[in-house]
Design a protein around this motif. Structure first.
Motif, PDB file in Angstrom:
ATOM      1  N   ALA A 133      23.232  74.344 -60.654  1.00 23.84           N
ATOM      2  CA  ALA A 133      24.500  73.601 -60.689  1.00 23.84           C
ATOM      3  C   ALA A 133      25.540  74.265 -59.795  1.00 23.84           C
ATOM      4  O   ALA A 133      26.270  73.584 -59.061  1.00 23.84           O
ATOM      5  N   ARG A 134      25.624  75.594 -59.842  1.00 23.45           N
ATOM      6  CA  ARG A 134      26.602  76.315 -59.018  1.00 23.45           C
ATOM      7  C   ARG A 134      26.302  76.107 -57.534  1.00 23.45           C
ATOM      8  O   ARG A 134      27.199  75.855 -56.738  1.00 23.45           O
ATOM      9  N   LYS A 135      25.026  76.180 -57.166  1.00 28.03           N
ATOM     10  CA  LYS A 135      24.647  75.986 -55.766  1.00 28.03           C
ATOM     11  C   LYS A 135      24.889  74.542 -55.331  1.00 28.03           C
ATOM     12  O   LYS A 135      25.310  74.294 -54.202  1.00 28.03           O
ATOM     13  N   ALA A 136      24.637  73.580 -56.220  1.00 29.86           N
ATOM     14  CA  ALA A 136      24.855  72.172 -55.887  1.00 29.86           C
ATOM     15  C   ALA A 136      26.323  71.913 -55.553  1.00 29.86           C
ATOM     16  O   ALA A 136      26.634  71.111 -54.663  1.00 29.86           O
ATOM     17  N   GLU A 137      27.231  72.588 -56.236  1.00 30.68           N
ATOM     18  CA  GLU A 137      28.662  72.443 -55.945  1.00 30.68           C
ATOM     19  C   GLU A 137      28.983  72.887 -54.525  1.00 30.68           C
ATOM     20  O   GLU A 137      29.948  72.426 -53.925  1.00 30.68           O
ATOM     21  N   MET A 138      28.162  73.784 -53.988  1.00 37.08           N
ATOM     22  CA  MET A 138      28.354  74.274 -52.622  1.00 37.08           C
ATOM     23  C   MET A 138      27.538  73.457 -51.620  1.00 37.08           C
ATOM     24  O   MET A 138      27.517  73.774 -50.429  1.00 37.08           O
ATOM     25  N   GLY A 139      26.811  72.447 -52.110  1.00 39.53           N
ATOM     26  CA  GLY A 139      26.001  71.627 -51.224  1.00 39.53           C
ATOM     27  C   GLY A 139      24.631  72.207 -50.945  1.00 39.53           C
ATOM     28  O   GLY A 139      23.989  71.845 -49.961  1.00 39.53           O
ATOM     29  N   ILE A 140      24.173  73.101 -51.802  1.00 40.86           N
ATOM     30  CA  ILE A 140      22.871  73.759 -51.611  1.00 40.86           C
ATOM     31  C   ILE A 140      21.912  73.291 -52.691  1.00 40.86           C
ATOM     32  O   ILE A 140      22.233  73.329 -53.877  1.00 40.86           O
ATOM     33  N   ASN A 141      20.735  72.854 -52.274  1.00 42.28           N
ATOM     34  CA  ASN A 141      19.709  72.424 -53.217  1.00 42.28           C
ATOM     35  C   ASN A 141      18.856  73.643 -53.587  1.00 42.28           C
ATOM     36  O   ASN A 141      17.888  73.977 -52.902  1.00 42.28           O
ATOM     37  N   PHE A 142      19.248  74.313 -54.671  1.00 40.68           N
ATOM     38  CA  PHE A 142      18.576  75.533 -55.107  1.00 40.68           C
ATOM     39  C   PHE A 142      17.097  75.286 -55.401  1.00 40.68           C
ATOM     40  O   PHE A 142      16.241  76.074 -54.996  1.00 40.68           O
ATOM     41  N   GLY A 143      16.795  74.204 -56.099  1.00 40.58           N
ATOM     42  CA  GLY A 143      15.408  73.898 -56.426  1.00 40.58           C
ATOM     43  C   GLY A 143      14.555  73.747 -55.178  1.00 40.58           C
ATOM     44  O   GLY A 143      13.429  74.251 -55.116  1.00 40.58           O
TER      45      GLY A 143
END
Length: 176
Positions: free
Chosen positions: A124-134
């Protein structure tokens, strides 16, 4: 996530979330000796980039595959755990029959739930930055598994060439 979120994240110190230059940034540039025309040109160029990225998000969104923590469970873990990290009732039952303590099963479950919660939090934190962590994690796993296959193939060649066992990436008795 979206291109625009990445743009905002890259330029958040100087630009607002609508792509306009922040007044504080303008004042800072002026205080450093930049002239109005140069600042306006800079602001216009980045606003144009912002508008372009926003349009691309609307007309041609980037794929955003969604991976859950469960996608990274091993096959054994998928037999033992539910996607939320709780133990499956049938697994608990079979382990209790084998003599595994309830305390150990509770600890296994607690650890896996924490692992799932951590994955979700980071994702979720990475998604806020536009990064798809998965997607990043899946790419990392794919790359490391390819590397493993390549190292194993090289080890087979090394064994045929009678290389020193200490120089091999794996123990020759357990690698195959």
């Amino acid at each position: 996530m979206s291109r625009i979120k990445r743009w905002i994240n890259m330029h958040k110190k100087e630009f607002n979330s609508d792509g306009t230059l922040k007044d504080e940034a303008r004042q800072q540039m002026l205080s450093e000796g930049a002239n109005e025309a140069a600042i306006d040109d800079y602001a216009d160029r980045l606003k144009s980039e912002y508008d372009e990225w926003k349009l691309l998000d609307e007309t041609d969104p980037e794929p955003w595959p969604v991976y859950t923590a469960y996608d990274f469970f091993t096959p054994t873990e998928k037999q033992q755990f539910n996607p939320d990290g709780t133990l499956k009732p049938e697994y608990i039952e079979s382990e209790l029959k084998k003599g595994t303590s309830e305390g150990w099963l509770s600890e296994m479950e607690r650890r896996k739930i924490l692992e799932v919660e951590n994955y979700n939090r980071v994702s979720a934190r990475k998604a806020e930055m536009g990064i798809n962590f998965g997607q990043q994690e899946m790419n990392r796993l794919r790359a490391s598994s390819q590397t493993y296959v390549q190292r194993r193939q090289q080890m087979e060649v090394d064994l045929r060439n009678n290389e020193e066992p200490s120089s091999l990436p794996f123990d020759k008795d357990t690698a195959f």
